[in-house]
Design a protein around this motif. Structure first.
Motif, PDB file in Angstrom:
ATOM      1  N   PRO A  31      43.129  38.511  55.712  1.00 24.41           N
ATOM      2  CA  PRO A  31      43.788  39.591  56.455  1.00 24.41           C
ATOM      3  C   PRO A  31      43.650  40.900  55.676  1.00 24.41           C
ATOM      4  O   PRO A  31      43.604  40.905  54.452  1.00 24.41           O
ATOM      5  N   LEU A  32      43.565  42.006  56.377  1.00 23.82           N
ATOM      6  CA  LEU A  32      43.360  43.299  55.718  1.00 23.82           C
ATOM      7  C   LEU A  32      44.448  43.624  54.705  1.00 23.82           C
ATOM      8  O   LEU A  32      44.185  44.332  53.737  1.00 23.82           O
ATOM      9  N   VAL A  33      45.634  43.114  54.889  1.00 32.64           N
ATOM     10  CA  VAL A  33      46.714  43.398  53.945  1.00 32.64           C
ATOM     11  C   VAL A  33      46.378  42.858  52.546  1.00 32.64           C
ATOM     12  O   VAL A  33      46.857  43.369  51.544  1.00 32.64           O
ATOM     13  N   TYR A  34      45.493  41.850  52.476  1.00 35.90           N
ATOM     14  CA  TYR A  34      45.112  41.263  51.186  1.00 35.90           C
ATOM     15  C   TYR A  34      43.775  41.790  50.669  1.00 35.90           C
ATOM     16  O   TYR A  34      43.216  41.221  49.730  1.00 35.90           O
ATOM     17  N   GLU A  35      43.284  42.857  51.251  1.00 34.75           N
ATOM     18  CA  GLU A  35      41.994  43.407  50.829  1.00 34.75           C
ATOM     19  C   GLU A  35      41.921  43.700  49.328  1.00 34.75           C
ATOM     20  O   GLU A  35      40.891  43.439  48.709  1.00 34.75           O
ATOM     21  N   PRO A  36      42.986  44.210  48.696  1.00 36.41           N
ATOM     22  CA  PRO A  36      42.888  44.451  47.243  1.00 36.41           C
ATOM     23  C   PRO A  36      42.599  43.185  46.428  1.00 36.41           C
ATOM     24  O   PRO A  36      42.015  43.259  45.353  1.00 36.41           O
ATOM     25  N   PHE A  37      42.974  42.029  46.924  1.00 37.91           N
ATOM     26  CA  PHE A  37      42.693  40.782  46.219  1.00 37.91           C
ATOM     27  C   PHE A  37      41.274  40.292  46.494  1.00 37.91           C
ATOM     28  O   PHE A  37      40.693  39.554  45.708  1.00 37.91           O
ATOM     29  N   TYR A  38      40.731  40.692  47.622  1.00 40.89           N
ATOM     30  CA  TYR A  38      39.419  40.257  48.072  1.00 40.89           C
ATOM     31  C   TYR A  38      38.296  41.057  47.418  1.00 40.89           C
ATOM     32  O   TYR A  38      37.277  40.507  47.035  1.00 40.89           O
ATOM     33  N   MET A  39      38.498  42.345  47.291  1.00 40.16           N
ATOM     34  CA  MET A  39      37.434  43.257  46.864  1.00 40.16           C
ATOM     35  C   MET A  39      37.151  43.152  45.363  1.00 40.16           C
ATOM     36  O   MET A  39      38.037  42.858  44.579  1.00 40.16           O
ATOM     37  N   PRO A  40      35.906  43.416  44.965  1.00 40.18           N
ATOM     38  CA  PRO A  40      35.595  43.519  43.537  1.00 40.18           C
ATOM     39  C   PRO A  40      36.350  44.710  42.940  1.00 40.18           C
ATOM     40  O   PRO A  40      36.389  45.782  43.537  1.00 40.18           O
ATOM     41  N   THR A  41      36.966  44.499  41.811  1.00 37.02           N
ATOM     42  CA  THR A  41      37.748  45.543  41.156  1.00 37.02           C
ATOM     43  C   THR A  41      37.163  45.838  39.775  1.00 37.02           C
ATOM     44  O   THR A  41      36.339  45.078  39.256  1.00 37.02           O
ATOM     45  N   LYS A  42      37.652  46.909  39.189  1.00 40.81           N
ATOM     46  CA  LYS A  42      37.238  47.279  37.836  1.00 40.81           C
ATOM     47  C   LYS A  42      37.473  46.119  36.871  1.00 40.81           C
ATOM     48  O   LYS A  42      36.612  45.775  36.056  1.00 40.81           O
ATOM     49  N   ASN A  43      38.629  45.482  36.966  1.00 33.82           N
ATOM     50  CA  ASN A  43      38.958  44.402  36.031  1.00 33.82           C
ATOM     51  C   ASN A  43      38.107  43.153  36.256  1.00 33.82           C
ATOM     52  O   ASN A  43      37.704  42.493  35.294  1.00 33.82           O
ATOM     53  N   LYS A  44      37.818  42.824  37.512  1.00 35.34           N
ATOM     54  CA  LYS A  44      36.943  41.677  37.787  1.00 35.34           C
ATOM     55  C   LYS A  44      35.553  41.941  37.226  1.00 35.34           C
ATOM     56  O   LYS A  44      34.917  41.048  36.657  1.00 35.34           O
ATOM     57  N   ILE A  45      35.075  43.155  37.385  1.00 36.74           N
ATOM     58  CA  ILE A  45      33.747  43.518  36.880  1.00 36.74           C
ATOM     59  C   ILE A  45      33.738  43.510  35.360  1.00 36.74           C
ATOM     60  O   ILE A  45      32.819  42.984  34.733  1.00 36.74           O
ATOM     61  N   LEU A  46      34.775  44.074  34.749  1.00 33.41           N
ATOM     62  CA  LEU A  46      34.855  44.100  33.285  1.00 33.41           C
ATOM     63  C   LEU A  46      34.870  42.681  32.722  1.00 33.41           C
ATOM     64  O   LEU A  46      34.191  42.393  31.739  1.00 33.41           O
ATOM     65  N   ASP A  47      35.627  41.787  33.346  1.00 33.70           N
ATOM     66  CA  ASP A  47      35.644  40.388  32.900  1.00 33.70           C
ATOM     67  C   ASP A  47      34.250  39.769  32.991  1.00 33.70           C
ATOM     68  O   ASP A  47      33.819  39.044  32.088  1.00 33.70           O
ATOM     69  N   ALA A  48      33.532  40.051  34.081  1.00 33.54           N
ATOM     70  CA  ALA A  48      32.180  39.504  34.255  1.00 33.54           C
ATOM     71  C   ALA A  48      31.200  40.101  33.236  1.00 33.54           C
ATOM     72  O   ALA A  48      30.307  39.399  32.746  1.00 33.54           O
ATOM     73  N   ILE A  49      31.370  41.377  32.912  1.00 29.79           N
ATOM     74  CA  ILE A  49      30.532  42.012  31.883  1.00 29.79           C
ATOM     75  C   ILE A  49      30.723  41.278  30.568  1.00 29.79           C
ATOM     76  O   ILE A  49      29.748  40.881  29.905  1.00 29.79           O
ATOM     77  N   LYS A  50      31.975  41.075  30.169  1.00 35.68           N
ATOM     78  CA  LYS A  50      32.258  40.419  28.885  1.00 35.68           C
ATOM     79  C   LYS A  50      31.768  38.980  28.871  1.00 35.68           C
ATOM     80  O   LYS A  50      31.229  38.512  27.868  1.00 35.68           O
ATOM     81  N   GLU A  51      31.931  38.287  29.992  1.00 35.80           N
ATOM     82  CA  GLU A  51      31.459  36.902  30.082  1.00 35.80           C
ATOM     83  C   GLU A  51      29.943  36.838  29.976  1.00 35.80           C
ATOM     84  O   GLU A  51      29.387  35.974  29.284  1.00 35.80           O
ATOM     85  N   THR A  52      29.255  37.764  30.617  1.00 33.88           N
ATOM     86  CA  THR A  52      27.792  37.799  30.558  1.00 33.88           C
ATOM     87  C   THR A  52      27.310  38.107  29.150  1.00 33.88           C
ATOM     88  O   THR A  52      26.349  37.506  28.672  1.00 33.88           O
ATOM     89  N   LEU A  53      27.985  39.025  28.485  1.00 29.13           N
ATOM     90  CA  LEU A  53      27.575  39.382  27.134  1.00 29.13           C
ATOM     91  C   LEU A  53      27.848  38.276  26.128  1.00 29.13           C
ATOM     92  O   LEU A  53      27.177  38.188  25.103  1.00 29.13           O
ATOM     93  N   SER A  54      28.822  37.420  26.416  1.00 33.53           N
ATOM     94  CA  SER A  54      29.132  36.330  25.475  1.00 33.53           C
ATOM     95  C   SER A  54      28.398  35.039  25.797  1.00 33.53           C
ATOM     96  O   SER A  54      28.623  34.026  25.148  1.00 33.53           O
ATOM     97  N   TYR A  55      27.512  35.064  26.785  1.00 31.88           N
ATOM     98  CA  TYR A  55      26.782  33.863  27.187  1.00 31.88           C
ATOM     99  C   TYR A  55      25.920  33.356  26.049  1.00 31.88           C
ATOM    100  O   TYR A  55      25.271  34.088  25.354  1.00 31.88           O
TER     101      TYR A  55
END
Length: 133
Positions: free
Chosen positions: A109-133
């Protein structure tokens, strides 16, 4: 001549690729990563058909890592095409699997869009995970 993409930031640790409204979120993630000493190269794909494979390939060969982010679901999203093409072109240069930070594979539902969308923090976590691979 119209360029198919634009390198918004030069970096050396990881390549981030996105388009449209997601570029603003990726820029925020780049700023947050820089505070941790991570240098991100950010590419804005201005068109998807055709997309600028050469610019992304050159960047990934420099950084050895790729993160693609878009708002569509991860399954069947254009990030899968980018991931596949870059894996074919840069396989021996990749230091980690290609990361994708995208929308969820579920109706919402659109009310939950902030949980659905890629965010700065989700991206930052993925950056760190990729760099620590």
């Amino acid at each position: 001549m119209y360029k198919l993409s634009q390198v918004i930031r030069q970096g050396s640790d990881i390549t981030l690729v996105g388009w449209g409204a997601q570029i603003s979120v990726l820029e925020q993630a780049c700023d947050a990563a820089a505070k941790d000493g991570i240098s991100c190269e950010l590419i804005d794909l201005r068109t998807l058909i055709p997309w600028d494979k050469d610019t992304v390939e050159a960047s990934v060969k420099k950084t050895g890592r790729l993160l693609v982010s878009h708002e569509a679901p991860v399954t069947g999203g254009f990030g899968a095409e980018i991931s596949s093409s870059i894996a074919e072109r840069c396989f021996l240069r990749l230091e980690a699997p290609v990361a994708r930070v995208c929308g969820l594979d579920t109706p919402f539902p659109l009310v939950y869009e902030p949980f659905y969308m890629p965010t700065k923090n989700k991206i930052l976590d993925a950056i760190k995970e990729t760099l620590s691979y």
